[in-house]
Enzyme design. Sequence first.
Site, PDB file in Angstrom:
ATOM      1  N   MET A  25      -1.034  87.228  19.159  1.00  0.00           N
ATOM      2  CA  MET A  25      -0.399  88.145  20.121  1.00  0.00           C
ATOM      3  C   MET A  25      -1.103  88.037  21.472  1.00  0.00           C
ATOM      4  SD  MET A  25       0.491  91.411  17.671  1.00  0.00           S
ATOM      5  CE  MET A  25      -0.961  91.332  16.645  1.00  0.00           C
ATOM      6  N   GLN A  30      -3.517  79.004  18.074  1.00  0.00           N
ATOM      7  CA  GLN A  30      -2.094  78.710  18.281  1.00  0.00           C
ATOM      8  C   GLN A  30      -1.923  77.991  19.612  1.00  0.00           C
ATOM      9  OE1 GLN A  30       1.122  81.416  19.478  1.00  0.00           O
ATOM     10  NE2 GLN A  30       2.129  80.836  17.559  1.00  0.00           N
ATOM     11  N   CYS A  33       8.049  81.622  20.809  1.00  0.00           N
ATOM     12  CA  CYS A  33       7.955  82.463  22.008  1.00  0.00           C
ATOM     13  C   CYS A  33       9.140  82.205  22.936  1.00  0.00           C
ATOM     14  CB  CYS A  33       6.641  82.184  22.739  1.00  0.00           C
ATOM     15  SG  CYS A  33       6.517  83.148  24.250  1.00  0.00           S
ATOM     16  N   ASN A  79       7.041  86.724   8.521  1.00  0.00           N
ATOM     17  CA  ASN A  79       6.598  87.589   9.622  1.00  0.00           C
ATOM     18  C   ASN A  79       7.784  88.372  10.172  1.00  0.00           C
ATOM     19  OD1 ASN A  79       6.359  87.150  13.051  1.00  0.00           O
ATOM     20  ND2 ASN A  79       4.909  88.489  12.009  1.00  0.00           N
ATOM     21  N   GLY A  80       7.463  89.569  10.687  1.00  0.00           N
ATOM     22  CA  GLY A  80       8.481  90.363  11.375  1.00  0.00           C
ATOM     23  C   GLY A  80       8.732  91.683  10.690  1.00  0.00           C
TER      24      GLY A  80
HETATM   25  C1  LIG Z   1       1.964  91.766  22.602  1.00  0.00           C
HETATM   26  C2  LIG Z   1       2.522  90.647  21.751  1.00  0.00           C
HETATM   27  C3  LIG Z   1       2.213  89.343  22.068  1.00  0.00           C
HETATM   28  C4  LIG Z   1       2.691  88.279  21.284  1.00  0.00           C
HETATM   29  N1  LIG Z   1       2.279  86.995  21.555  1.00  0.00           N
HETATM   30  C5  LIG Z   1       2.620  85.991  20.704  1.00  0.00           C
HETATM   31  C6  LIG Z   1       2.062  84.685  20.825  1.00  0.00           C
HETATM   32  O1  LIG Z   1       1.213  84.408  21.683  1.00  0.00           O
HETATM   33  N2  LIG Z   1       2.483  83.731  19.945  1.00  0.00           N
HETATM   34  C7  LIG Z   1       3.386  83.990  18.967  1.00  0.00           C
HETATM   35  O2  LIG Z   1       3.723  83.101  18.178  1.00  0.00           O
HETATM   36  N3  LIG Z   1       3.914  85.211  18.821  1.00  0.00           N
HETATM   37  C8  LIG Z   1       3.538  86.215  19.647  1.00  0.00           C
HETATM   38  N4  LIG Z   1       4.017  87.479  19.432  1.00  0.00           N
HETATM   39  C9  LIG Z   1       4.914  87.722  18.290  1.00  0.00           C
HETATM   40  C10 LIG Z   1       4.122  88.088  17.041  1.00  0.00           C
HETATM   41  O3  LIG Z   1       3.253  87.036  16.654  1.00  0.00           O
HETATM   42  C11 LIG Z   1       5.072  88.411  15.880  1.00  0.00           C
HETATM   43  O4  LIG Z   1       5.828  87.258  15.592  1.00  0.00           O
HETATM   44  C12 LIG Z   1       6.023  89.566  16.210  1.00  0.00           C
HETATM   45  O5  LIG Z   1       5.349  90.639  16.839  1.00  0.00           O
HETATM   46  C13 LIG Z   1       6.720  90.067  14.946  1.00  0.00           C
HETATM   47  O6  LIG Z   1       5.799  90.564  14.010  1.00  0.00           O
HETATM   48  P1  LIG Z   1       5.553  92.157  13.838  1.00  0.00           P
HETATM   49  O7  LIG Z   1       6.894  92.777  13.646  1.00  0.00           O
HETATM   50  O8  LIG Z   1       4.658  92.280  12.628  1.00  0.00           O
HETATM   51  O9  LIG Z   1       4.888  92.631  15.096  1.00  0.00           O
HETATM   52  C14 LIG Z   1       3.549  88.541  20.204  1.00  0.00           C
HETATM   53  C15 LIG Z   1       3.872  89.874  19.901  1.00  0.00           C
HETATM   54  C16 LIG Z   1       3.357  90.916  20.653  1.00  0.00           C
HETATM   55  C17 LIG Z   1       3.681  92.336  20.269  1.00  0.00           C
END
Ligand SMILES: Cc1cc2nc3c(=O)[nH]c(=O)nc-3n(C[C@H](O)[C@H](O)[C@H](O)COP(=O)(O)O)c2cc1C
Length: 334
Positions: A14, A66, A96, A207-208
């Site tokens: 993240m 990553q 992303c 994930n998600g």
């Molecule tokens: C603040 C923030 C930054 C994120 N940055 C990335 C990232 O750098 N690379 C990535 O693959 N996903 C990124 N994501 C997505 C998360 O890795 C994840 O796929 C997404 O939040 C869904 O999972 P969750 O519902 O458990 O939060 C980001 C999510 C958030 C909230």
Amino acid sequence: MKLNQKHRFCIAPMMEWTDRHCRFFHRLLTRRALLYTEMVTTGAVLRGDRARLIGFDPFEHPVAIQLGGSDPRALAECARIAEDFGYDEINLNVGCPSDRVQEGRFGACLMAEPELVGACVAAMRAAVRIRVTVKCRLGVDEQDPEAALDAMTDAVKAAGAATLIVHARKAWLKGLSPRENREIPPLDHARVYRLKAAHPDLDVVLNGGIANLEAAAGHLSHVDGVMMGRAAYQEPWRLLTVDPDLFGTPAPFASAKAAAEAFIPYMEREIAGGTRFYAMARHVLGLFHAVPGARAFRRHLAVEGVKPDAGPDVLRQALARVSESLDTVQTAAA
Ligand SMILES: Cc1cc2nc3c(=O)[nH]c(=O)nc-3n(C[C@H](O)[C@H](O)[C@H](O)COP(=O)(O)O)c2cc1C
């Protein structure tokens, strides 16, 4: 078929959140989770201040970096550099949707270019001995999520990726912000279950929208691993029961308070090296939940912690506002 335990519980990459201070703190709460860095682009790794961008503390292991990019040669070079830094895994971002990333032709738009993703994975695999994995979406825009995910899976498997992590929703490349792209496209966990059923030999991580460890445990009867993002960051108290609940090993600390106290020596070391207190303390804000004093803890840290001379004493004072009597390990199951 369960393949291995390496990805059984992962904390998602993240941006702005899972920096090295956050990861150190998370490691105090769980010894077993696999941690991921924020996405770092190949351009940054090749031309930026590397120690600052990708340096990490050995205590963070196991930790994956990553990478964001789509040029196989640049990715291979970055993978080599990351391996030399000591990372345990290289993960390629195919999820992303930000405009900046689209301009660079990487991230989620690579869902439309599975062959290029395969070439990237193959190039990285040829360059390093550590495992190479991919994190993707179900599809983008008008893609059929059945066909798009199958094509991506076939490409990364043929290239020898060890693991596919799937954020179980599509991304819309135009019209939605990255934040909306984490909320608006509907989740389809069953699609990822079907993927695992169709590829018993591939390590599949879901994930998600995983909100708690009970949900995580439920998914683990369908897939090899789960990756938790926002819930892990915003409610880190949940992490203290990852080891006992998902791995059958003891929690590193008996309480969230004890884990926070163990963060203080790290903070002192970092402050001596020039890190600002709040750059670390901000990751601790959500540590207490449903215990007397949780709100006072948060407020004290947020108000006093940003002052220029703030230091670990601010964390000590904030912790003193939280009740000793209730133990987070016990309350986390509630
Ligand atoms: C603040 C923030 C930054 C994120 N940055 C990335 C990232 O750098 N690379 C990535 O693959 N996903 C990124 N994501 C997505 C998360 O890795 C994840 O796929 C997404 O939040 C869904 O999972 P969750 O519902 O458990 O939060 C980001 C999510 C958030 C909230």
